[in-house]
Design a protein around this motif. Structure first.
Motif, PDB file in Angstrom:
ATOM      1  N   ALA A   1       0.826  -1.211   0.000  1.00  0.00           N
ATOM      2  CA  ALA A   1       0.000   0.000   0.000  1.00  0.00           C
ATOM      3  C   ALA A   1       0.862   1.264   0.000  1.00  0.00           C
ATOM      4  O   ALA A   1       0.472   2.290  -0.547  1.00  0.00           O
ATOM      5  CB  ALA A   1      -0.924  -0.026   1.215  1.00  0.00           C
ATOM      6  N   ASP A   2       2.053   1.199   0.603  1.00  0.00           N
ATOM      7  CA  ASP A   2       2.886   2.403   0.659  1.00  0.00           C
ATOM      8  C   ASP A   2       3.716   2.608  -0.610  1.00  0.00           C
ATOM      9  O   ASP A   2       4.580   3.489  -0.660  1.00  0.00           O
ATOM     10  CB  ASP A   2       3.816   2.342   1.880  1.00  0.00           C
ATOM     11  CG  ASP A   2       4.848   1.231   1.759  1.00  0.00           C
ATOM     12  OD1 ASP A   2       4.780   0.460   0.775  1.00  0.00           O
ATOM     13  OD2 ASP A   2       5.724   1.125   2.631  1.00  0.00           O
ATOM     14  N   GLY A   3       3.467   1.806  -1.645  1.00  0.00           N
ATOM     15  CA  GLY A   3       4.153   2.001  -2.922  1.00  0.00           C
ATOM     16  C   GLY A   3       5.427   1.195  -3.074  1.00  0.00           C
ATOM     17  O   GLY A   3       5.979   1.114  -4.160  1.00  0.00           O
ATOM     18  N   SER A   4       5.910   0.616  -1.979  1.00  0.00           N
ATOM     19  CA  SER A   4       7.125  -0.176  -2.116  1.00  0.00           C
ATOM     20  C   SER A   4       6.778  -1.549  -2.700  1.00  0.00           C
ATOM     21  O   SER A   4       5.614  -1.947  -2.754  1.00  0.00           O
ATOM     22  CB  SER A   4       7.831  -0.314  -0.767  1.00  0.00           C
ATOM     23  OG  SER A   4       7.003  -1.002   0.133  1.00  0.00           O
ATOM     24  N   LEU A   5       7.812  -2.234  -3.161  1.00  0.00           N
ATOM     25  CA  LEU A   5       7.624  -3.549  -3.770  1.00  0.00           C
ATOM     26  C   LEU A   5       8.198  -4.601  -2.821  1.00  0.00           C
ATOM     27  O   LEU A   5       9.392  -4.564  -2.516  1.00  0.00           O
ATOM     28  CB  LEU A   5       8.345  -3.605  -5.115  1.00  0.00           C
ATOM     29  CG  LEU A   5       8.177  -4.879  -5.930  1.00  0.00           C
ATOM     30  CD1 LEU A   5       6.857  -4.869  -6.676  1.00  0.00           C
ATOM     31  CD2 LEU A   5       9.312  -5.049  -6.918  1.00  0.00           C
ATOM     32  N   ALA A   6       7.347  -5.487  -2.326  1.00  0.00           N
ATOM     33  CA  ALA A   6       7.841  -6.591  -1.504  1.00  0.00           C
ATOM     34  C   ALA A   6       8.335  -7.667  -2.457  1.00  0.00           C
ATOM     35  O   ALA A   6       7.563  -8.269  -3.190  1.00  0.00           O
ATOM     36  CB  ALA A   6       6.732  -7.137  -0.614  1.00  0.00           C
ATOM     37  N   ALA A   7       9.640  -7.892  -2.461  1.00  0.00           N
ATOM     38  CA  ALA A   7      10.230  -8.723  -3.505  1.00  0.00           C
ATOM     39  C   ALA A   7      10.010 -10.208  -3.234  1.00  0.00           C
ATOM     40  O   ALA A   7      10.269 -10.684  -2.124  1.00  0.00           O
ATOM     41  CB  ALA A   7      11.725  -8.435  -3.611  1.00  0.00           C
ATOM     42  N   ASP A   8       9.518 -10.929  -4.256  1.00  0.00           N
ATOM     43  CA  ASP A   8       9.559 -12.388  -4.214  1.00  0.00           C
ATOM     44  C   ASP A   8      10.913 -12.875  -4.720  1.00  0.00           C
ATOM     45  O   ASP A   8      11.514 -13.763  -4.146  1.00  0.00           O
ATOM     46  CB  ASP A   8       8.447 -12.976  -5.081  1.00  0.00           C
ATOM     47  CG  ASP A   8       7.076 -12.736  -4.492  1.00  0.00           C
ATOM     48  OD1 ASP A   8       6.965 -12.714  -3.259  1.00  0.00           O
ATOM     49  OD2 ASP A   8       6.115 -12.570  -5.269  1.00  0.00           O
ATOM     50  N   SER A   9      11.330 -12.281  -5.832  1.00  0.00           N
ATOM     51  CA  SER A   9      12.592 -12.706  -6.453  1.00  0.00           C
ATOM     52  C   SER A   9      13.365 -11.483  -6.908  1.00  0.00           C
ATOM     53  O   SER A   9      12.784 -10.536  -7.421  1.00  0.00           O
ATOM     54  CB  SER A   9      12.322 -13.587  -7.671  1.00  0.00           C
ATOM     55  OG  SER A   9      11.564 -14.706  -7.305  1.00  0.00           O
ATOM     56  N   ILE A  10      14.668 -11.543  -6.721  1.00  0.00           N
ATOM     57  CA  ILE A  10      15.549 -10.466  -7.176  1.00  0.00           C
ATOM     58  C   ILE A  10      16.684 -11.107  -7.953  1.00  0.00           C
ATOM     59  O   ILE A  10      17.291 -12.076  -7.494  1.00  0.00           O
ATOM     60  CB  ILE A  10      16.117  -9.672  -5.981  1.00  0.00           C
ATOM     61  CG1 ILE A  10      14.984  -8.979  -5.238  1.00  0.00           C
ATOM     62  CG2 ILE A  10      17.150  -8.653  -6.439  1.00  0.00           C
ATOM     63  CD1 ILE A  10      15.456  -8.235  -4.003  1.00  0.00           C
ATOM     64  N   TRP A  11      16.922 -10.574  -9.146  1.00  0.00           N
ATOM     65  CA  TRP A  11      18.069 -11.045  -9.937  1.00  0.00           C
ATOM     66  C   TRP A  11      19.024  -9.876 -10.082  1.00  0.00           C
ATOM     67  O   TRP A  11      18.701  -8.865 -10.704  1.00  0.00           O
ATOM     68  CB  TRP A  11      17.595 -11.531 -11.308  1.00  0.00           C
ATOM     69  CG  TRP A  11      16.692 -12.719 -11.223  1.00  0.00           C
ATOM     70  CD1 TRP A  11      17.059 -14.025 -11.171  1.00  0.00           C
ATOM     71  CD2 TRP A  11      15.248 -12.712 -11.164  1.00  0.00           C
ATOM     72  NE1 TRP A  11      15.947 -14.829 -11.099  1.00  0.00           N
ATOM     73  CE2 TRP A  11      14.826 -14.060 -11.089  1.00  0.00           C
ATOM     74  CE3 TRP A  11      14.282 -11.713 -11.169  1.00  0.00           C
ATOM     75  CZ2 TRP A  11      13.487 -14.421 -11.024  1.00  0.00           C
ATOM     76  CZ3 TRP A  11      12.951 -12.074 -11.100  1.00  0.00           C
ATOM     77  CH2 TRP A  11      12.560 -13.419 -11.029  1.00  0.00           C
TER      78      TRP A  11
END
Lengths: 207, 291
Positions: free
Chosen positions: A117-127
Motif C-alpha cells: 500500500a505504501d508504494g514499495s515492492l515486496a520482492a519475491d525474487s531479485i536477480w
C-alpha cells in the motif's frame, strides 16, 4: 534458536519424508489441481480486463543507489524511484542463489514481487546484475571467454564450480571445454557493474 | 626511402583494389553486402546497390591501370584521392551507422573499427609514396627482386591482418589451435551444476502440480547425500512457507522428486507430496525434432 545446520536438517527431513516435524492437516498424497488453485490465496478481484500496455506494477528494474536496512533504493532506467523490500522469503540471484549481504550499491537488478500500500515492492525474487546475451566467441583464454556482442567486446569470466554449459539443449554440465572460437552462443551471466565484463552463469551452445 | 620502395607500391594498391572491386562486381552476395553497408544509410537503400557497383568499377579500373604500364603520377594521385574518400566514408559510417558493415573488401560482415581506418590509412600512405616516382613497379622489382618480394609480402600481410573480413581464414583457426593446445577452460568435475538440478526439477510431476503455489526463484540449495535440496518460497492456503524439493542429484529421475511445504516458524509441514511418476519426463531427455 536453531542453528543453520539444524534448520537445513529439519527442511531436508521434511522433503525426504523422514521428518520428525509436525505434520499439518493437509498432508501426503496427491493434490488435485482444483485444490492448488483454491490454495493460491485471496479470491480473484473484480473481472476487469487487464491493461496490457500498462507497465507491470509488480516488476522493477534499475540500479541500486542505496541500501537502508532491508530496503533497496533503486533508480529505474526510466528514472522511476523504487523502494524494494527484501524479506526472508525473497530469493536473491547474483550469479548463483545467494544472500542479502552480497548485494551492493551500484548493482543493477530485476525484481518481481507484490506492490504494498505504501508504494514499495515486496520482492519475491531479485536477480542482481543478470544479463542474457546472444554473442559470438571471439577468443578463449585461461578461464576467460571473449565475446563479440554486436561488434563490441565483452569479457566473460568462467567461475569454476558455478559456470555451466548447456550443449544442444541437454542437461547443464560444468564442462565448458567444448566451446569453440567463432561459435554463436547465448550466455546468462552476472555483469560486473561499470565494466564490459561478466561472470558466466550458463552458456547455451551447439557442440 | 629508396626509390624502388616507392615504385613497387602501386602493385600493392592494385592488388587490394582489384580484389575489392572484383568482389563487389562478381560476388554472389554483393547486393546484400551493399544494403548492409553504411552506403544504404548515406544514399538510401535503393541507391546503395548501384553506388556499390560503381565503386567496384572504379576500383577495378584503377587497379588495372596501376598494375599495367606506364606509371604516371596521375594514377597514384587518383589512388590517394580514392583512399582519402574511403577514410571519409569510414568516418561517416562510424558516426552515422556504427553497426552497419563497412562493405569494403567482401560480403563478409565487418563493422567499422580501428582496423578499417588503419588499412585505408596504410594504403593512403602507399599511394602518397607512389606519387614520388614514375618508375614502373616491374622495373623496380626486377632490380631488387628479393627485397621487393619481402616488402610486398610484409605489406600484404599487414593488409590481411587489418582486414576483419579475413579473420575467419587465419585468426579464428589460430585461436582454435591455441585452445586445442592449451585447454584453457575447465573440463568439468563430477559436480552437477544447480542449473541442471533445477531443469530436472522443472520436468518433474511434483513441480508441475504445485508450480502455482511457488512465488520465488531458487532461494537456497544444499546437498544431502544422493539428494539435492532446493528451497523456494511458496504460499499455501494463505500461509507462506518454504517449498523444499528433494531432487536426485546424480541421476535423471524426475519421477523421484519429492516436496514438502514447511512453515519454518512453527516447523509445521503444510503439504507433503509423494513422488508423482511421469512416464514422459522419465523416458529421457527430449531431443528437439528436426523441423
Amino acid at each position: 534458536m536453531d542453528t543453520p545446520m539444524d534448520r537445513r536438517r529439519m527442511l531436508s527431513a521434511a522433503a525426504l519424508g523422514t521428518t520428525a516435524a509436525l505434520v499439518g492437516a493437509t498432508a501426503f498424497g496427491s493434490l488435485a489441481p482444483e485444490a492448488a488453485f483454491a490454495a493460491t490465496g485471496p479470491a480473484a478481484g473484480p473481472a476487469t480486463a487487464p491493461d496490457l500496455d500498462a507497465p507491470d506494477p509488480n516488476f522493477a528494474e534499475g540500479r541500486i543507489t542505496g541500501i537502508a536496512g532491508t530496503t533497496l533504493l533503486v533508480t529505474g532506467s526510466d528514472k522511476t524511484l523504487w523502494r524494494i523490500r527484501v524479506t526472508n522469503g525473497s530469493s536473491i540471484w547474483k550469479l548463483r542463489p545467494t544472500t542479502f549481504d552480497r548485494i551492493a550499491v551500484g548493482d543493477g537488478l530485476y525484481a518481481r514481487g507484490a506492490r504494498l500500500a505504501d508504494g514499495s515492492l515486496a520482492a519475491d525474487s531479485i536477480w542482481v546484475n543478470i544479463v542474457n546475451l546472444q554473442v559470438h566467441i571471439a577468443a578463449i583464454g585461461r578461464n576467460v571467454v571473449h565475446f563479440d556482442h554486436k561488434g563490441r567486446r565483452i569479457v566473460g569470466h568462467v567461475v569454476p564450480g558455478t559456470s555451466a554449459a548447456v550443449y544442444n539443449s541437454t542437461p547443464a554440465i560444468g564442462d565448458l571445454s567444448l566451446l569453440k572460437v567463432g561459435a554463436h552462443i547465448q550466455v546468462l551471466g552476472a555483469w560486473l557493474p561499470d565494466t564490459n565484463e561478466i561472470e558466466i552463469a550458463t552458456v547455451y551452445a551447439a557442440a | 626511402m629508396p626509390l624502388w620502395v616507392a615504385s613497387v607500391q602501386p602493385l600493392l594498391i592494385a592488388a587490394v583494389l582489384l580484389w575489392a572491386g572484383v568482389g563487389k562486381l562478381a560476388g554472389r552476395q554483393s547486393a546484400d553486402a551493399a544494403r548492409r553497408s553504411a552506403l544504404a544509410q548515406l544514399l538510401g537503400p535503393e541507391r546503395a546497390v548501384p553506388a556499390y557497383t560503381l565503386v567496384g568499377f572504379v576500383e577495378v579500373a584503377l587497379g588495372a591501370a596501376l598494375a599495367l604500364p606506364p606509371a604516371p603520377r596521375a594514377e597514384a594521385a587518383v589512388a590517394a584521392a580514392l583512399h582519402v574518400g574511403f577514410l571519409a566514408y569510414l568516418g561517416y559510417a562510424k558516426v552515422a551507422a556504427p553497426e552497419s558493415s563497412c562493405g569494403c573488401l567482401s560480403a563478409q560482415r565487418a563493422p567499422v573499427r580501428w582496423r578499417g581506418f588503419a588499412r585505408a590509412g596504410l594504403l593512403l600512405l602507399a599511394a602518397l609514396a607512389a606519387l614520388t616516382t614514375t618508375e614502373f613497379w616491374l622495373a623496380a622489382a626486377t632490380e631488387h627482386p628479393l627485397a621487393a618480394t619481402v616488402l610486398l609480402l610484409a605489406e600484404a600481410a599487414a593488409v590481411v591482418a587489418l582486414s576483419a573480413e579475413l579473420d575467419g581464414y587465419w585468426l579464428v583457426p589460430l585461436r582454435r589451435l591455441k585452445v586445442r593446445l592449451t585447454h584453457p577452460l575447465p573440463t568439468g568435475s563430477f559436480e552437477v551444476p544447480i542449473a541442471s538440478t533445477v531443469e530436472q526439477l522443472h520436468r518433474s510431476g511434483v513441480y508441475r502440480r504445485i508450480a502455482d503455489l511457488i512465488e520465488s526463484d531458487v532461494r537456497e540449495h544444499w546437498d544431502e547425500g544422493e539428494w539435492r535440496i532446493v528451497c523456494f518460497t511458496a504460499r499455501y492456503q494463505g500461509r507462506v512457507g518454504s517449498a523444499v524439493f528433494a531432487v536426485p542429484r546424480l541421476s535423471y529421475q524426475p519421477g523421484a522428486v519429492r516436496v514438502a511445504i514447511v512453515d519454518e516458524e512453527t516447523r509445521e509441514v503444510l503439504l507433503s507430496l509423494n513422488p508423482i511418476p511421469d512416464p514422459v519426463a522419465e523416458a529421457g531427455w527430449p531431443v528437439p525434432a528436426p523441423a
